[in-house]
Design a protein around this motif. Structure first.
Motif, PDB file in Angstrom:
ATOM      1  N   PRO A  62       1.060  -1.643   0.053  1.00  0.00           N
ATOM      2  CA  PRO A  62      -0.213  -0.073   0.055  1.00  0.00           C
ATOM      3  C   PRO A  62       0.823   1.151  -0.234  1.00  0.00           C
ATOM      4  O   PRO A  62       2.088   1.616   0.941  1.00  0.00           O
ATOM      5  CB  PRO A  62      -0.854   0.006   1.364  1.00  0.00           C
ATOM      6  CG  PRO A  62      -0.579  -1.197   1.203  1.00  0.00           C
ATOM      7  CD  PRO A  62       0.499  -2.382   0.905  1.00  0.00           C
ATOM      8  N   GLN A  80      -7.948  -0.434   2.027  1.00  0.00           N
ATOM      9  CA  GLN A  80      -7.027   0.711   2.584  1.00  0.00           C
ATOM     10  C   GLN A  80      -6.954   0.047   3.701  1.00  0.00           C
ATOM     11  O   GLN A  80      -6.180   0.380   4.578  1.00  0.00           O
ATOM     12  CB  GLN A  80      -7.319   2.355   1.972  1.00  0.00           C
ATOM     13  CG  GLN A  80      -7.161   2.807   0.679  1.00  0.00           C
ATOM     14  CD  GLN A  80      -7.003   3.687   0.511  1.00  0.00           C
ATOM     15  OE1 GLN A  80      -8.494   4.570   0.611  1.00  0.00           O
ATOM     16  NE2 GLN A  80      -6.807   4.419  -0.128  1.00  0.00           N
ATOM     17  N   ARG A  88      -7.551  -8.359   3.587  1.00  0.00           N
ATOM     18  CA  ARG A  88      -7.776  -7.271   1.601  1.00  0.00           C
ATOM     19  C   ARG A  88      -8.256  -8.578   1.328  1.00  0.00           C
ATOM     20  O   ARG A  88      -9.572  -8.663   0.476  1.00  0.00           O
ATOM     21  CB  ARG A  88      -6.450  -7.044   0.993  1.00  0.00           C
ATOM     22  CG  ARG A  88      -5.885  -5.986   1.385  1.00  0.00           C
ATOM     23  CD  ARG A  88      -5.074  -4.938   0.490  1.00  0.00           C
ATOM     24  NE  ARG A  88      -4.206  -5.484  -0.046  1.00  0.00           N
ATOM     25  CZ  ARG A  88      -2.846  -5.840   0.303  1.00  0.00           C
ATOM     26  NH1 ARG A  88      -2.646  -5.231   1.861  1.00  0.00           N
ATOM     27  NH2 ARG A  88      -2.117  -6.551  -0.085  1.00  0.00           N
ATOM     28  N   PHE A 237      -7.609   0.626  -6.531  1.00  0.00           N
ATOM     29  CA  PHE A 237      -6.750   0.525  -6.155  1.00  0.00           C
ATOM     30  C   PHE A 237      -5.628  -0.515  -6.584  1.00  0.00           C
ATOM     31  O   PHE A 237      -4.569  -0.072  -5.909  1.00  0.00           O
ATOM     32  CB  PHE A 237      -7.488  -0.860  -5.087  1.00  0.00           C
ATOM     33  CG  PHE A 237      -6.509  -1.215  -4.077  1.00  0.00           C
ATOM     34  CD1 PHE A 237      -6.809  -0.387  -2.807  1.00  0.00           C
ATOM     35  CD2 PHE A 237      -5.967  -2.643  -4.202  1.00  0.00           C
ATOM     36  CE1 PHE A 237      -6.378  -0.862  -1.812  1.00  0.00           C
ATOM     37  CE2 PHE A 237      -5.444  -2.796  -2.783  1.00  0.00           C
ATOM     38  CZ  PHE A 237      -5.252  -2.328  -2.055  1.00  0.00           C
ATOM     39  N   HIS A 241      -3.220   3.308  -5.748  1.00  0.00           N
ATOM     40  CA  HIS A 241      -3.405   3.068  -4.138  1.00  0.00           C
ATOM     41  C   HIS A 241      -2.221   1.818  -3.682  1.00  0.00           C
ATOM     42  O   HIS A 241      -1.832   1.842  -2.751  1.00  0.00           O
ATOM     43  CB  HIS A 241      -4.640   2.652  -2.978  1.00  0.00           C
ATOM     44  CG  HIS A 241      -5.826   3.701  -3.349  1.00  0.00           C
ATOM     45  ND1 HIS A 241      -5.540   4.723  -3.073  1.00  0.00           N
ATOM     46  CD2 HIS A 241      -7.009   4.061  -3.924  1.00  0.00           C
ATOM     47  CE1 HIS A 241      -6.108   5.129  -3.522  1.00  0.00           C
ATOM     48  NE2 HIS A 241      -7.140   4.958  -4.041  1.00  0.00           N
ATOM     49  N   VAL A 242      -1.613   1.034  -4.566  1.00  0.00           N
ATOM     50  CA  VAL A 242      -0.548   0.059  -3.873  1.00  0.00           C
ATOM     51  C   VAL A 242       0.381   0.116  -5.108  1.00  0.00           C
ATOM     52  O   VAL A 242       0.506   0.673  -6.452  1.00  0.00           O
ATOM     53  CB  VAL A 242      -1.263  -1.259  -4.025  1.00  0.00           C
ATOM     54  CG1 VAL A 242      -2.179  -1.970  -3.349  1.00  0.00           C
ATOM     55  CG2 VAL A 242      -1.499  -1.708  -5.293  1.00  0.00           C
TER      56      VAL A 242
END
Length: 333
Positions: A62, A80, A88, A237, A241-242
């Motif tokens: 992340p 998140q 997750r 995502f 975000h990663v």
């Protein structure tokens, strides 16, 4: 974890069969028990299969990369909030099954020479064993669900009968039959398939929702809408975000700025001549660096090298030669 993402282990699932009646009455249909998805904690190491990079939840790190305008999708927020890949995984599996599906596949690809070439595949939620067969047999070359070059469309709802009846041009009947048999052996009977463009390069995203239910009649507008929202949330995502350090870190060292720029041009689909013009160098120099890069990455051809190139530089990142030109312009001004 919120109640909305609690996993319910059921074998008989009520759903609305939009094709059963004009009112979309509720129906109850027996479904084959979904095989367990690959747990992120036991996912295999990153491998290359026909130049395709495979990764899972446990490879994701992340990060905070982008300020989002507007509300963040609930699924993105839930992912998140989970500090571990096991958390997750639980969130995603629950979300997938909450809308009636058993599995989900996420891949990036590009059209090279008119042929679809997968680049990466996120395997944590795909049917066990299906990814290996799909790529080993190169079924993406004949899969009627995959998009034609330059086309992006609404989600495609399908079942096995649809795939069997779709014209495939010059594809040998035996190869089509093997594709359908392997799909059935994996437990996949129906689903939704969608593709999204990737800004900044010639790649696109393929997202596949898969179910063990025989007919596609259960996949009504509500299910399509929920699948589309989930696919877009997962895409956000994974792209915003990663990071996947195992992709870039292994080969990032030992490359010059020139070689990095050539890789960036290659990822954009430029030919050697176009790269030479862009980089202001001779075609022979480009060829030399191409040979060095293939050796560096341990790949055999341009397609595999392009696949590696897309993993080293984020879309839209400027080339070093462009940064130098911009800097020179600022100094001259």
């Amino acid at each position: 974890m919120s109640e909305a993402y609690m996993i319910k282990d059921v074998e008989v699932v009520p759903y609305r069969d939009a094709g059963a009646s004009g009112h979309g009455t509720a129906a109850t249909t027996a479904r084959p028990t979904a095989r367990p998805v690959t747990a992120p904690g036991t996912a295999p190491a990153l491998v290359a299969n026909n130049g395709i990079r495979v990764f899972g939840e446990r490879h994701l790190v992340p990060v905070r990369q982008r300020v989002r305008h507007g509300a963040t999708p609930g699924l993105v927020t839930a992912l998140q909030a989970e500090p571990t890949h096991e958390g997750r995984s639980a969130v995603m599996q629950s979300a997938i099954r909450a809308i009636g599906f058993d599995w989900l596949g996420y891949a990036t690809a590009a059209h090279v020479g008119g042929q679809l070439q997968p680049r990466t595949f996120f395997e944590s939620y795909s049917p066990p064993g299906w990814r290996e067969r799909y790529f080993r047999e190169r079924y993406y070359e004949i899969d009627p669900r995959t998009p034609q070059p330059g086309t992006f469309c609404l989600p495609t709802v399908w079942d096995a009968d649809d795939l069997a009846q779709t014209p495939l041009g010059n594809v040998p009947p035996l190869r089509r039959r093997r594709f359908l048999e392997d799909l059935r052996d994996a437990g996949v009977r129906s689903g939704i398939f969608l593709n999204l463009p990737m800004p900044g390069n010639n790649e696109f995203v393929l997202i596949s929702f898969m179910s063990g239910i025989e007919s596609r009649r259960w996949i009504g507008d509500s299910v399509v809408g929920q699948a589309l929202a989930m696919g877009l949330a997962l895409h956000e995502f994974l792209t915003c975000h990663v990071e996947i350090p195992a992709f870039a870190g292994r080969h990032r060292e030992g490359l010059s700025d020139v070689q990095r720029d050539i890789l960036a041009c290659l990822a954009q689909g430029l030919s050697d001549k176009e790269i030479a013009r862009r980089m202001d160098m001779s075609i022979f120099n480009v060829d030399y660096h191409m040979r060095r890069l293939r050796s560096h990455f341990g790949v055999r051809n341009r397609v595999q090298l392009a696949s590696a190139a897309t993993l080293l530089r984020p879309p839209g990142a400027p080339l070093s030669v462009d940064r130098e030109k911009d800097a020179a312009g600022v100094i001259a001004a």
